[in-house]
Design a protein around this motif. Sequence first.
Motif, PDB file in Angstrom:
ATOM      1  N   GLU A   1       2.196   0.668 -11.591  1.00 22.25           N
ATOM      2  CA  GLU A   1       2.132  -0.953 -10.951  1.00 22.25           C
ATOM      3  C   GLU A   1       0.601  -1.202 -11.212  1.00 22.25           C
ATOM      4  O   GLU A   1      -0.300  -0.535 -11.074  1.00 22.25           O
ATOM      5  CB  GLU A   1       2.522  -0.841  -9.674  1.00 22.25           C
ATOM      6  N   PRO A   2       0.438  -2.647 -11.186  1.00 21.40           N
ATOM      7  CA  PRO A   2      -0.877  -3.356 -11.136  1.00 21.40           C
ATOM      8  C   PRO A   2      -1.553  -2.687  -9.960  1.00 21.40           C
ATOM      9  O   PRO A   2      -1.261  -2.826  -8.764  1.00 21.40           O
ATOM     10  CB  PRO A   2      -0.561  -4.704 -11.193  1.00 21.40           C
TER      11      PRO A   2
ATOM     12  N   GLU B   1       0.864  -1.331  -0.115  1.00 16.37           N
ATOM     13  CA  GLU B   1      -0.150   0.209  -0.043  1.00 16.37           C
ATOM     14  C   GLU B   1       1.093   1.413  -0.012  1.00 16.37           C
ATOM     15  O   GLU B   1       1.881   1.474   0.654  1.00 16.37           O
ATOM     16  CB  GLU B   1      -0.800  -0.073   1.341  1.00 16.37           C
ATOM     17  N   ARG B   2       0.559   2.177  -0.704  1.00 19.25           N
ATOM     18  CA  ARG B   2       0.937   3.604  -0.662  1.00 19.25           C
ATOM     19  C   ARG B   2       0.321   4.626  -1.007  1.00 19.25           C
ATOM     20  O   ARG B   2      -0.799   4.488  -1.577  1.00 19.25           O
ATOM     21  CB  ARG B   2       2.349   3.581  -1.810  1.00 19.25           C
TER      22      ARG B   2
ATOM     23  N   VAL C   1       8.338   0.698  -4.001  1.00 16.83           N
ATOM     24  CA  VAL C   1       8.026  -0.178  -3.279  1.00 16.83           C
ATOM     25  C   VAL C   1       7.398   0.228  -1.997  1.00 16.83           C
ATOM     26  O   VAL C   1       6.543  -0.013  -1.330  1.00 16.83           O
ATOM     27  CB  VAL C   1       9.155  -1.169  -2.941  1.00 16.83           C
ATOM     28  N   THR C   2       8.343   1.292  -1.221  1.00 14.97           N
ATOM     29  CA  THR C   2       7.988   1.762   0.150  1.00 14.97           C
ATOM     30  C   THR C   2       6.851   2.786   0.287  1.00 14.97           C
ATOM     31  O   THR C   2       6.184   3.019   1.120  1.00 14.97           O
ATOM     32  CB  THR C   2       9.183   2.537   0.630  1.00 14.97           C
ATOM     33  N   GLY C   3       6.509   3.504  -1.124  1.00 13.54           N
ATOM     34  CA  GLY C   3       5.572   4.496  -1.160  1.00 13.54           C
ATOM     35  C   GLY C   3       6.110   5.717  -1.030  1.00 13.54           C
ATOM     36  O   GLY C   3       7.378   6.156  -0.235  1.00 13.54           O
TER      37      GLY C   3
ATOM     38  N   ILE D   1      -3.723   0.044  -3.415  1.00 12.33           N
ATOM     39  CA  ILE D   1      -3.548  -1.243  -2.978  1.00 12.33           C
ATOM     40  C   ILE D   1      -2.781  -1.702  -4.253  1.00 12.33           C
ATOM     41  O   ILE D   1      -3.532  -1.904  -5.277  1.00 12.33           O
ATOM     42  CB  ILE D   1      -4.649  -2.103  -2.614  1.00 12.33           C
ATOM     43  N   LEU D   2      -1.724  -2.114  -4.194  1.00  9.43           N
ATOM     44  CA  LEU D   2      -0.652  -2.402  -5.537  1.00  9.43           C
ATOM     45  C   LEU D   2      -0.203  -3.964  -5.484  1.00  9.43           C
ATOM     46  O   LEU D   2       0.126  -4.402  -4.243  1.00  9.43           O
ATOM     47  CB  LEU D   2       0.254  -1.531  -5.927  1.00  9.43           C
ATOM     48  N   VAL D   3      -0.075  -4.457  -6.510  1.00  9.38           N
ATOM     49  CA  VAL D   3       0.919  -5.858  -6.743  1.00  9.38           C
ATOM     50  C   VAL D   3       2.333  -5.441  -7.075  1.00  9.38           C
ATOM     51  O   VAL D   3       2.355  -4.705  -8.238  1.00  9.38           O
ATOM     52  CB  VAL D   3       0.289  -6.594  -7.554  1.00  9.38           C
TER      53      VAL D   3
END
Length: 340
Positions: free
Chosen positions: A292-293, A275-276, A337-339, A321-323
Amino acid sequence: MLPSPKIGPLRSVVYRIVIACVLLVAVVAAVYLDRDGYKDNNGGQLSLLDCFYYATVSISTTGYGDIAPTSPGARLVNIIFITPARVLFLIVLVGTTLEVLAERTRQDWKLSRWRDRVRDHIVVVGYGTKGRSAVKTLLSTGVARDSIVVVDPDPRVVAEAAEAGFVGVVGDATENSVLRQASAHLAREIVVATARDDTAVLVTLSARHLNPTAGIQASVRESENVQLLRQSGADHVVTSSEAAGRLLGVSTSQPNVGEIMEDLLEQGRGLDLYEREVRVEELGKPIRAVREPALALVRDGRTMPYDSKACRELKRGDRLILVKSTHPENETDEDEVTGA
């Protein structure tokens, strides 16, 4: 209980008993070999039993005086060997008590220091299968070991957690005093992973009473207790038995989908959810424009799927909310990745 490398108590006691027995046998051997140099007030030469008796009362500093060294050789042996053995024997016996007191003092001091500086930590109530899995996932997401506190009524389980590097508290988490020992009133998150649903409800009530602002994540076995947990103060409730059943059903009918779901549940392997916050350059754009998806959007506390009308325009404060793929060849940039 704070993490600290140490020898187990049983092993420590056995080690001291072995030393004491070796000292006793050595003194017996020294006296028996020079038994002619000792005088027994009852008369006669010293027997092996008499030697054991003399060695026992000598190294334990009892000293009845009915058997005494008379020859120069026997007295010399008492000076250079039996007296040091007596001192060493006392050190072995008293050392056990001193070590316990020193360890208790050291633990109390470390615990006091920990309570003075602990803030925004995570309390995990229950260190069974669910609790261990939760801790494993937290570690894989970058949470430090020293910021996780494990609470469990089983001392052996807490000792195991302490050996793994976590702070442990032994006790019933339904009691406020036990949660206060874990500084739950200062925690950022509280994970309730107890074996029984009724215990989970009581722990959640106590935790919410102590800490109105912490996020409480709880697990129950039966779905009929989900609403009760929410009313008790849990922010999120996971139904463990039904979740497992659904995963089994999907794996049976759609094995590939089931494999992906299982992959998503295991953090750090294959595909992961994260999540970011929405970035500045993404504001005003639809969720499909995100690199990102994206599976869902969180806005004002509500979670909406990617095809919702609200996802057509991203706003400031939205969270995605990403994959992501954890495969080395597909890793995204660290800030992605970290947001933001």
